[in-house]
Design a protein around this motif. Structure first.
Motif, mmCIF file in Angstrom:
data_model
loop_
_atom_site.group_PDB
_atom_site.id
_atom_site.type_symbol
_atom_site.label_atom_id
_atom_site.label_comp_id
_atom_site.label_asym_id
_atom_site.label_seq_id
_atom_site.Cartn_x
_atom_site.Cartn_y
_atom_site.Cartn_z
ATOM 1 N N THR A 75 0.790 -1.237 0.000
ATOM 2 C CA THR A 75 0.000 0.000 0.000
ATOM 3 C C THR A 75 0.822 1.287 0.000
ATOM 4 O O THR A 75 0.247 2.371 -0.002
ATOM 5 C CB THR A 75 -0.923 0.016 1.239
ATOM 6 O OG1 THR A 75 -0.144 -0.200 2.423
ATOM 7 C CG2 THR A 75 -2.003 -1.047 1.135
ATOM 8 N N LEU A 76 2.140 1.202 -0.003
ATOM 9 C CA LEU A 76 2.957 2.414 0.008
ATOM 10 C C LEU A 76 2.777 3.179 -1.304
ATOM 11 O O LEU A 76 2.849 2.608 -2.385
ATOM 12 C CB LEU A 76 4.433 2.067 0.196
ATOM 13 C CG LEU A 76 5.378 3.260 0.420
ATOM 14 C CD1 LEU A 76 5.143 3.868 1.787
ATOM 15 C CD2 LEU A 76 6.833 2.825 0.280
ATOM 16 N N SER A 287 9.810 6.393 4.573
ATOM 17 C CA SER A 287 9.075 5.432 3.757
ATOM 18 C C SER A 287 8.905 4.093 4.459
ATOM 19 O O SER A 287 7.802 3.540 4.522
ATOM 20 C CB SER A 287 9.802 5.234 2.423
ATOM 21 O OG SER A 287 9.139 4.294 1.631
ATOM 22 N N ALA A 291 5.539 2.124 5.634
ATOM 23 C CA ALA A 291 5.278 0.803 5.057
ATOM 24 C C ALA A 291 5.112 -0.258 6.139
ATOM 25 O O ALA A 291 4.206 -1.100 6.071
ATOM 26 C CB ALA A 291 6.416 0.423 4.110
ATOM 27 N N GLY A 328 8.273 7.307 -0.297
ATOM 28 C CA GLY A 328 6.919 6.963 0.109
ATOM 29 C C GLY A 328 6.318 8.078 0.938
ATOM 30 O O GLY A 328 6.907 8.518 1.920
ATOM 31 N N SER A 333 -0.041 7.356 1.337
ATOM 32 C CA SER A 333 -0.050 5.921 1.643
ATOM 33 C C SER A 333 -1.225 5.562 2.543
ATOM 34 O O SER A 333 -1.868 4.518 2.351
ATOM 35 C CB SER A 333 1.269 5.519 2.311
ATOM 36 O OG SER A 333 2.366 5.748 1.454
#
Length: 579
Positions: A75-76, A287, A291, A328, A333
């Protein structure tokens, strides 16, 4: 030697095998929502980085496709983000360029260097380098960056020409040019900012109260920035606000990103290398934190080393398609996750949506006021500002508070590069400082048990001729001398001492310097008729000790448990025979 499966290097081969129509529909819905959110953000972050608006769109196409192939998070959402955009502007500013083409080339080169660096870290499995930044220091840096970013956008809200990479330079410049404020620009900026703040909290409840389905209301709330863009663009077009001094985005080239290549000018690389490394580390930390958080909610896992490759290839893809450094994004996100994205394919679908926008919508952006984009940035970054970290660290650890406060002050006063560099150095220094004086406790036997506890905290039994010290830290060059001085200091005040026992339950490593210190300690104690013993030594540590002559020269012995040592020393056994 068995090689890992190819899917570990190309995660797409893993999730693509089970890809279904239902999964595709979930990804497509999430992609539509993220695309709506990403279009104004991409334009705004390009503005923040001091780049042409279209570069924000370019940085939101191929990088998403690259991450879908190489990334491990389901889903990042990869793309331009506020902090990295600010760092990009600061890095390019060091080159002193004025030609827009040269500035764009520098941004492309920065993305390429960052991508190569991240990819190499991933191939070499060096994801641990991110651990050199402690979380409090990162929080302090991001808070300071949020303030700098918001402050840097005030000139667009006011419609004035102000400059400064730090708060010390920016505030006087804003005050100096305050008299040049364009009132129409100010009205647009203030109204757009107020509207976007309200959209975040108030639009969804309003739509739900009007009977709009919850899912559709969420989409409407995420489309708030798009509404601000549309409304202010229409107003600028209808009333020809550009003729009244309102700064507009202007012509944005139509078409897909052009193939591009970085500069290989040695001087440019020399200047951009350190900023690229810092951007890479900050981007990776931000990021991978997002995540991991999102993956945990679905009981999924990510591979930090493969994430380095995913982000690295995304940045290389950005460089090859006319973009700038990406990573990210937190807000995107979370939106992607909440919208139901199941696989990285959602990012690829988002890339298609942005690609369509570059083909069909860019002519409509000509009349978009830059004040609207500035408002979008301000609303987005103020959520990053978290002064509560100061209170938390002050209460919990004054050392961590000092590091956070120093990072914030240095970032605000000396710039983002100095701030993040100081953050890295402070994180390393804090680790060295905290481990340079390891906690060492004199322990005794808790009556009626086999457990040993600190004599200062518990009522315990001790032996008159035995000093037992529990070492609560791995031993290495920084703290080895401290342990020697601590033990000898204790020995000096203990009469009739015959044995010193070092408990090693928390010692995970003994480096060469610490080994030499233990050898010296063993010799000095032996010269005073005192035997040195070790207990509860972990297997890997014992393996290293066996590769030296230390155990052969040890005046005492190594016991499996502290209780074994207690029984043997209390009973006055012939320890040499027992060994």
């Amino acid at each position: 030697m068995t090689l890992p499966p190819i899917s570990s290097y190309l995660p797409i081969l893993g999730w693509a095998r089970s890809y279904t129509r239902d999964t595709a529909m979930s990804d497509l819905v999430a992609a539509i929502i993220v695309t709506i959110m990403l279009i104004p953000q991409s334009l705004a972050y390009a503005l923040l980085a001091g780049l042409p608006a279209e570069m924000g769109l370019y940085a939101s196409i191929l990088p998403l496709v690259a991450y879908a192939v190489f990334g491990t998070s389901r889903t990042l959402a990869v793309g331009p983000v506020a902090v990295v955009s600010l760092m990009t502007a600061a890095a390019i500013g060091q080159l002193g360029l004025s030609d827009p083409a040269d500035i764009a080339l520098a941004a492309i080169t920065l993305a390429f260097i960052s991508g190569v660096f991240l990819t190499l870290l991933g191939i070499l499995k060096l994801g641990f380098v991110a651990n050199f930044l402690s979380h409090p220091v990162i929080a302090g840096f991001i808070t300071a960056s949020g303030i700098l970013i918001a402050g840097s956008q005030l000139k667009h809200i006011l419609g004035i020409d102000a400059h400064g990479e730090t708060l010390v330079k920016l505030v006087p410049s804003l005050i100096e040019h305050l008299g040049q404020t364009n009132l129409i620009t100010l009205v647009i900026g203030v109204l757009a900012t107020a509207f976007l703040f309200w959209v975040r909290k108030g639009l969804k409840p309003l739509l739900v109260s009007l009977g709009v389905p919850k899912k559709l209301a969420e989409v409407g709330a995420k489309a708030g920035p798009v509404a601000a863009v549309v409304l202010t663009t229409l107003a600028a077009w209808a009333f020809d606000l550009g003729a009244h001094g309102v700064k507009l985005v202007g012509e944005v080239p139509t078409g897909l990103p052009p193939l591009s290549a970085p500069s290989f000018d040695v001087e440019m690389w020399r200047t951009l290398l350190l900023p690229a490394v810092l951007i890479s580390i900050i981007g990776f930390v931000e990021s991978v934190s997002v995540a991991q958080t999102l993956a945990a909610k679905r009981r999924q896992r990510i591979s930090p080393d493969q994430e380095l490759i995913g982000l690295g290839t995304s940045n290389i893809a950005s460089a090859m398609s006319g973009g700038f450094p990406v990573t990210g994004g937190f807000s995107r996100s979370v939106v992607n996750f909440d919208a139901g994205a199941e696989t990285p394919a959602a990012g690829a679908y988002t890339a298609i949506g942005i690609g369509v926008a570059t083909l069909a919508l860019t002519p409509l952006l000509f009349f978009l006021p830059t004040a609207t984009l500035a408002a979008t940035i301000i609303v987005a970054v103020l959520s990053l500002v978290d002064f509560s970290i100061l209170k938390k660290t002050w209460v919990y650890s004054k050392v961590d508070f000092t590091a956070v406060a120093a990072t914030i002050v240095l970032t605000l006063t000396l710039g983002v590069e100095t701030g993040v560099s100081a953050g890295v150095l402070l994180s390393i220094f804090l680790h060295l400082y905290k481990t340079s004086k390891p906690h060492v406790a004199e322990v005794g036997l808790v009556p009626g048990t086999h457990h040993f506890r600190n004599v200062k905290r518990h009522k315990v039994d001790t032996l008159p001729d035995v000093l037992t010290l529990r070492v609560d830290e791995s031993l290495y060059f920084v703290n080895a001398r401290f342990l020697e001085e601590y033990v000898l200091g204790k020995v000096a005040i203990c009469d009739d001492l015959r044995h010193v026992v070092l408990m090693f339950p928390a010692v995970n490593d003994v480096d060469m310097s610490a080994l030499e210190t233990l050898e010296e300690l063993n010799t000095r104690l032996g010269e005073n008729g005192i035997d040195l013993h070790l207990t509860e030594v972990k297997g890997p540590v014992m393996d290293k000790l066996k590769r030296s002559h230390f155990l052969d020269a040890l005046t005492g012995q190594v016991f499996l448990s502290q209780y074994d040592a207690w029984v043997a020393l209390k009973g006055g056994e012939d320890l040499a025979a027992a060994q």
